[in-house]
Design a protein around this motif. Sequence first.
Motif, PDB file in Angstrom:
ATOM      1  N   TYR A   1       0.834  -1.200   0.000  1.00  0.00           N
ATOM      2  CA  TYR A   1       0.000   0.000   0.000  1.00  0.00           C
ATOM      3  C   TYR A   1       0.871   1.254   0.000  1.00  0.00           C
ATOM      4  CZ  TYR A   1      -3.642   3.210   1.824  1.00  0.00           C
ATOM      5  OH  TYR A   1      -4.512   4.253   2.022  1.00  0.00           O
ATOM      6  N   VAL A   2       1.868   1.240   0.857  1.00  0.00           N
ATOM      7  CA  VAL A   2       2.769   2.394   0.956  1.00  0.00           C
ATOM      8  C   VAL A   2       3.643   2.499  -0.291  1.00  0.00           C
ATOM      9  CG1 VAL A   2       4.806   3.252   2.186  1.00  0.00           C
ATOM     10  CG2 VAL A   2       2.776   2.519   3.462  1.00  0.00           C
ATOM     11  N   ASP A   3       4.133   1.380  -0.780  1.00  0.00           N
ATOM     12  CA  ASP A   3       4.963   1.405  -1.988  1.00  0.00           C
ATOM     13  C   ASP A   3       4.232   2.106  -3.134  1.00  0.00           C
ATOM     14  OD1 ASP A   3       6.941   0.052  -0.697  1.00  0.00           O
ATOM     15  OD2 ASP A   3       6.579  -1.876  -1.675  1.00  0.00           O
ATOM     16  N   SER A   4       3.007   1.710  -3.354  1.00  0.00           N
ATOM     17  CA  SER A   4       2.251   2.296  -4.446  1.00  0.00           C
ATOM     18  C   SER A   4       2.105   3.800  -4.273  1.00  0.00           C
ATOM     19  CB  SER A   4       0.852   1.683  -4.505  1.00  0.00           C
ATOM     20  OG  SER A   4       0.934   0.316  -4.739  1.00  0.00           O
ATOM     21  N   ALA A   5       1.753   4.180  -3.076  1.00  0.00           N
ATOM     22  CA  ALA A   5       1.494   5.599  -2.853  1.00  0.00           C
ATOM     23  C   ALA A   5       2.760   6.426  -3.029  1.00  0.00           C
ATOM     24  CB  ALA A   5       0.906   5.796  -1.447  1.00  0.00           C
ATOM     25  N   VAL A   6       3.877   5.930  -2.510  1.00  0.00           N
ATOM     26  CA  VAL A   6       5.121   6.701  -2.630  1.00  0.00           C
ATOM     27  C   VAL A   6       5.581   6.723  -4.084  1.00  0.00           C
ATOM     28  CG1 VAL A   6       7.552   6.843  -1.968  1.00  0.00           C
ATOM     29  CG2 VAL A   6       5.834   6.217  -0.261  1.00  0.00           C
ATOM     30  N   ALA A   7       5.510   5.585  -4.747  1.00  0.00           N
ATOM     31  CA  ALA A   7       5.970   5.530  -6.132  1.00  0.00           C
ATOM     32  C   ALA A   7       5.155   6.503  -6.987  1.00  0.00           C
ATOM     33  CB  ALA A   7       5.854   4.101  -6.670  1.00  0.00           C
ATOM     34  N   GLU A   8       3.877   6.512  -6.752  1.00  0.00           N
ATOM     35  CA  GLU A   8       3.006   7.417  -7.512  1.00  0.00           C
ATOM     36  C   GLU A   8       3.347   8.876  -7.217  1.00  0.00           C
ATOM     37  OE1 GLU A   8      -1.805   8.322  -7.815  1.00  0.00           O
ATOM     38  OE2 GLU A   8      -1.054   6.509  -6.802  1.00  0.00           O
ATOM     39  N   LEU A   9       3.609   9.139  -5.967  1.00  0.00           N
ATOM     40  CA  LEU A   9       3.964  10.512  -5.579  1.00  0.00           C
ATOM     41  C   LEU A   9       5.257  10.946  -6.245  1.00  0.00           C
ATOM     42  CD1 LEU A   9       3.522  13.026  -3.754  1.00  0.00           C
ATOM     43  CD2 LEU A   9       4.837  11.827  -1.986  1.00  0.00           C
ATOM     44  N   ILE A  10       6.263  10.094  -6.204  1.00  0.00           N
ATOM     45  CA  ILE A  10       7.543  10.471  -6.813  1.00  0.00           C
ATOM     46  C   ILE A  10       7.374  10.648  -8.318  1.00  0.00           C
ATOM     47  CG2 ILE A  10       9.948   9.804  -7.199  1.00  0.00           C
ATOM     48  CD1 ILE A  10       9.766   8.028  -4.741  1.00  0.00           C
ATOM     49  N   ALA A  11       6.575   9.786  -8.915  1.00  0.00           N
ATOM     50  CA  ALA A  11       6.437   9.813 -10.376  1.00  0.00           C
ATOM     51  C   ALA A  11       5.871  11.135 -10.871  1.00  0.00           C
ATOM     52  CB  ALA A  11       5.554   8.646 -10.834  1.00  0.00           C
TER      53      ALA A  11
END
Lengths: 450, 450, 450, 450
Positions: D125-135
């Motif tokens: 859950y956190v991975d997705s959110a952070v990856a999306e944020l960085i992207a």
Amino acid sequence: MTLTEQNARTHRDVPSRGVDHPDLVRRFLDVRESTDALTQNLEPEDFVVQSMDDVSPTKWHLAHTSWFWEAFVLSEWIRDYKPFHPTYHYLFNSYYVQAGERHCRAQRGYLSRPTVAEVQEYRRYVDSAVAELIARDPHGERDPALAQLVELGMNHEQQHQELILTDLKHVFSVNPLRPTYRERRAGNGSDATSAGNSTAAIPELRWVGFEGGLVHIGAAGSGFRFDNESPRHRRFLEPFEIADRLVTNGEFLEFIEDGGFRRAELWMSEGWAQRESQGWTEPFYWERRDGAWWSFTLSGMRPLVLGEPVCHLTWFEADAYARWAGGRLPREDEWEAAAETVPVEGNLVEAARFHPVRLASTEGGSGPVLRQMFGDVWEWTSSAYSPYPGYSTPEGVIGEYNGKFMCGQFVLRGGSCATPRTHIRPTYRNFFHPDAAWQFSGLRLARDPR
Amino acid sequence: MTLTEQNARTHRDVPSRGVDHPDLVRRFLDVRESTDALTQNLEPEDFVVQSMDDVSPTKWHLAHTSWFWEAFVLSEWIRDYKPFHPTYHYLFNSYYVQAGERHCRAQRGYLSRPTVAEVQEYRRYVDSAVAELIARDPHGERDPALAQLVELGMNHEQQHQELILTDLKHVFSVNPLRPTYRERRAGNGSDATSAGNSTAAIPELRWVGFEGGLVHIGAAGSGFRFDNESPRHRRFLEPFEIADRLVTNGEFLEFIEDGGFRRAELWMSEGWAQRESQGWTEPFYWERRDGAWWSFTLSGMRPLVLGEPVCHLTWFEADAYARWAGGRLPREDEWEAAAETVPVEGNLVEAARFHPVRLASTEGGSGPVLRQMFGDVWEWTSSAYSPYPGYSTPEGVIGEYNGKFMCGQFVLRGGSCATPRTHIRPTYRNFFHPDAAWQFSGLRLARDPR
Amino acid sequence: MTLTEQNARTHRDVPSRGVDHPDLVRRFLDVRESTDALTQNLEPEDFVVQSMDDVSPTKWHLAHTSWFWEAFVLSEWIRDYKPFHPTYHYLFNSYYVQAGERHCRAQRGYLSRPTVAEVQEYRRYVDSAVAELIARDPHGERDPALAQLVELGMNHEQQHQELILTDLKHVFSVNPLRPTYRERRAGNGSDATSAGNSTAAIPELRWVGFEGGLVHIGAAGSGFRFDNESPRHRRFLEPFEIADRLVTNGEFLEFIEDGGFRRAELWMSEGWAQRESQGWTEPFYWERRDGAWWSFTLSGMRPLVLGEPVCHLTWFEADAYARWAGGRLPREDEWEAAAETVPVEGNLVEAARFHPVRLASTEGGSGPVLRQMFGDVWEWTSSAYSPYPGYSTPEGVIGEYNGKFMCGQFVLRGGSCATPRTHIRPTYRNFFHPDAAWQFSGLRLARDPR
Amino acid sequence: MTLTEQNARTHRDVPSRGVDHPDLVRRFLDVRESTDALTQNLEPEDFVVQSMDDVSPTKWHLAHTSWFWEAFVLSEWIRDYKPFHPTYHYLFNSYYVQAGERHCRAQRGYLSRPTVAEVQEYRRYVDSAVAELIARDPHGERDPALAQLVELGMNHEQQHQELILTDLKHVFSVNPLRPTYRERRAGNGSDATSAGNSTAAIPELRWVGFEGGLVHIGAAGSGFRFDNESPRHRRFLEPFEIADRLVTNGEFLEFIEDGGFRRAELWMSEGWAQRESQGWTEPFYWERRDGAWWSFTLSGMRPLVLGEPVCHLTWFEADAYARWAGGRLPREDEWEAAAETVPVEGNLVEAARFHPVRLASTEGGSGPVLRQMFGDVWEWTSSAYSPYPGYSTPEGVIGEYNGKFMCGQFVLRGGSCATPRTHIRPTYRNFFHPDAAWQFSGLRLARDPR
């Protein structure tokens, strides 16, 4: 002897120490002076030290017993009584929660002031006030409650006399200089049996049988007793046998040499845990030096005398010894039933030996006779300290005297070499935690008939 | 002033306290008498108490300092020296592991014997022997090593003079009677600024700037210094500013009122954990009574004087205060560089105030001047107590004096109101654990230039 | 009803659970399966945690009970028995000192291995071996000692079934997520009385009187009993009265609201000291949220139901409550004499409620009837856990089962909502330290006749 | 090589790991996956255990690192971010007081829930959110602060990767079954030097000299660094020599055999006290069996390999060893100045050995070369962990990352066999208390020139 006979004796033998005795003032002052007499050879520094939490400084005992008179007698019976010092109420209350805030027990050794001289002045101040108060009603006619409290105060003071001795013994024991409280008297019981002839035989242990049945336990009559000795009530006892004398150092040494301190199966689980964490390998105050056993006494270090009663045992050690020896500790009701058959006499504090003494050789006689029941050492029983059926705590602050300790402790009976004669009786219940060893505590075996 | 100038001053200002001073006997006896003088108004009971593990009984200090002479001087320099008592070597060794077994530190308060009188006799015995030994070679010509050890012994004794005062302060503080060590003198510095006019302004804090650069740190010259002040070595300092005076009670009170003891972000993590577990809410010896602040002093309880330097801070508190105030603690090299620019004078033990004093109003002058650098309170620095580059411990038992403590402690500088004048100097490194508060410890702010 | 009548009933009512029961294999496997059934909804992670020293991980209980069969049955009765794993003897011995070294109790939660699956495999291995062994002699004819040990093993296993529940309750309680062990069943006793109608009246407490006199106490007959229930013996009881039901949450709340946790005079001295040091202000598992009381259950957090029996009390709390309520705890012999007059039935573990239930309204009837004597909560008595007269520990390692704990603990009677029906009986003696609260422990009042 | 040269190299050699790297998403996911990869062979039960206060359960590390992203990145940069679970903020905050209440550190092992599977779901859950944020801002152009925090989060995650290994090692070590984390790989560095040929000579220790002088210490350039590595500043170093390799097991064994653990004069006072109270007689994880030395590794118990670097030393032991060996620990500035002369390479976590390795024989060459500076074991320095001159904590909660621990700890340098390659650099400052031994911590000798 049947227990019915024993119970019948009770009413004959207990002296009538009525609270309305005409010489109450004299008795009061005697008790107070006895306290001071125990401290007369000390240096001021000796009064200050608290060598473990259970120990109180001598100075504290002198002050606390005075506070007891102020708090429970003078403040109650004298209108506008002026306490000696406003802070002493806080400093010298021991554990009476309802009497208000008090100084922390573990910090009694942090008080260099008041000085010894100031505390002695405090004692004289209280002595005068109490004596004057009693003198107004010397026969307790106007107020029996006052006379009863005076009796309680004197018994309380006597308990602290014993504690002064046991606490000083501990204070001196932890000092590498090993000071001496009182030189051993020439010609006292132990002298004749000192190290040189300590291997002389002492009387073989013999068993005294009791039939059991329905007995009365607890204090009767009009003399003083603590609340925890009441009410007198009935119990049914199975038949039992009890040893005619105390267990000796020599016998306890056999237990040690047989691995008693290494065999878990002889011990209560909690006792074994403590033995391991504390490293117990012999009784408190015993020391091994160059292959020989010594013990610390109020007269300094002495070679262990095998014939003397073993002393300073924890309940755990006494219990393990009894199991090893094929017996058990007596229950407190058994002990009391047995004790009522013999006179209250023995090596008590008046003998000024401050140490248990070796039993003299058996006098000629047909059967075994209970000896050493009073004095020498407090005898651990197997009985947890509990309220008697029908027990109720006294009203008010004084109700905290005994009742709130009826949990987690074991009963001891019979008094010790540090107990005053007028303080002990068959129904008297002393109590300590099972790991306590700094009191003069030993044991007598009991067993079920074979 | 540049640091180069400062370093230059060092060699002019440090008095030459050479070890071959002709009156070494006289100086030795003076130091010894000074110790006794500090105890002359005490009761025997006061000498006995150990109120926490860090505190030693006064009696112990008197005996331990004597043991030091016996162990390191008399036993080494006198053939067949006969110690005063065979057990004292065991009882009064503090921490010298190589000197053999010793009595447990936490049990120094369990010793009622030797009595005070016996310890004083011990002191006289040692005094005679040392004085006689020194007199054989009064100029240290035959054996400089002896003269050096005598200097060390005197400095050691002076350290215990300070400890006698701080330890007695603690002993008296835990006693609800709050005894007084010494009545406050009329006319001493604090009197004029007592509670009544404690709100009078004290000089505003001003910053004294230093350029930094390459400086020399550590003791130089031939005078006595402890091993931990050596070797003198070079350090590169960034520019820094240091406050011209100590932080006051009034300033520390602002920190408290601003929630300083409730704001974790101001504290080191370990300090905060201790604050929570110990319940710290104000400095040691402060007490709040009916809305007013009081503090315990060697002259008893006094209303807090706002203008006096704040005292009895832990390092954790000093550090948190500095952070709150927007500054930081000085590093020890910064402090030393600054201190070498001012004379060694201040409110030291000779003033017999035994308490930090309020700063007099600023004398007229152009710029800020460093004041209160010596005396009043030891100043916590941000420097962990570590060996200087090139430091090596002395050979033998004496090597345990300082080196083995260089871990987990912080350096304090400047001496206090309990420090002898001849004992302090700019290079002197005192050290305590960051949670210690029973010493006279306060702080001075530093900061990086804006 | 007289106690003579009560004693007469004993022999009628105790079911004959002879050790030579023909279906011993079936009973053995039932008991083992019951253990596993309690753990079937858990996650692997739930089996690992030890949330305090008194608690053991579920995994440990599963393994230890298997070890018990290995150590006391399989290794003794099967020649060349091959244990499942060489290290398990060390890992899963609980407290049998004579059985050799064992893993530290406080570190049972440090073992991630063996995994749950491995422990379950261990159980199956042991099940097969024991079942096969029993099957060889299904009627216990060849070796009654084996059949007796199998009975002991099953009773031991049942004790750990109860502990699995109480230990898991503690593990879940300290987790802020407050997991649920088992959802509350619709329609069970408590549901109808949940928070909404929790103020509905429950039957007023009534007293049941007993005449006392000479009674028999302890286990009789041929059914299984633990050694601590023997031997059956006589006691003399004074007349007493005992409450017809358990004390409820609502009644205990009145105690709290009347200052019960702030009034030292209601408490034993050691209880008060613990209350102060631990900060007890309500029973274990109670929580106050926004002014309302909740309690943690094996079905998660629930609003406190006033009519339910109060639970998870320490002995200290139960004793203080009784004093406040004007009564006292029953002595264990009183409780047993009373319990023999009623059938063994109640809210036991088979009901699968895992929580004490509210008493239904009084059925019409003339006089008070003892209810809730079995199940719901273990009832604290005032009796210290001591050996019965004539008690002796069994020979060998198994002698450590009960005897070595007869010191410092108090007896509880009657079983709880976590106790199997076949495990409880009037003579059953459970025992815990007076500060233990994680068991389902409550109280019933007793008093002396007025 | 002079230190001036060394300092000059710094600016060439430090790779530019700018925060605006284009593949930040990829790097983020790599770091996260590396964490999971370390746990892939574990059983669910292995994730739960906390075997001492310093150790955290693997499950906790997985969750806490995810919380870090939620608390410092997602909650700050995403409007209306919905945390995965409302209670996790409380459960998985480690020590950020300003971030609010948090679960007690010592009770991390009491949590059976969330399960491992739930925690892994949390991670995704956190991975997705952070990856999306960085992207959204892959080059960090719009918000450099976000990119900086992502760098911090990745470095934080890497620190916990190392802790997962060291904590699991401890968890497995206290289990008598001694589980294996990862089988030892055939052909890795240690295999060739296993017990059989462990006596083969390793290169003799040689000294590398440095001239000292004025050097720059601390991080420079634009790459990521922790706040505690800043600011870069000047220091004056005396000349020093540093060993060309780590101290080995064989050398440490000589220390033991020479009485190193029995000679107080070699130890800091606090270290000696701990040695006595804890009974240290050899390094952590060493065991003596039948006269041979073994040590516990992540591949299970192994005979001690004499040529391997000694590991799991406390600072006290490292310091005592250095004193015994006639040297000392390097100061952290000395170490850093020396380290900047060699490339950052060694036995780091990517080698998947999880254990320090024996040094290959000396390659032919003229003079000594510094080896093993990075990887294998963290090297204790003599430097207390203190702020650099000019250090200031970052604003806000993140300011608690490092600054509040600058008290009571010592600096270690160089990384270990459990440290990721992209995580270590010459200026990196690790820090632990002087009694910590569960990290891969060893030492390299330093000395003053003769």
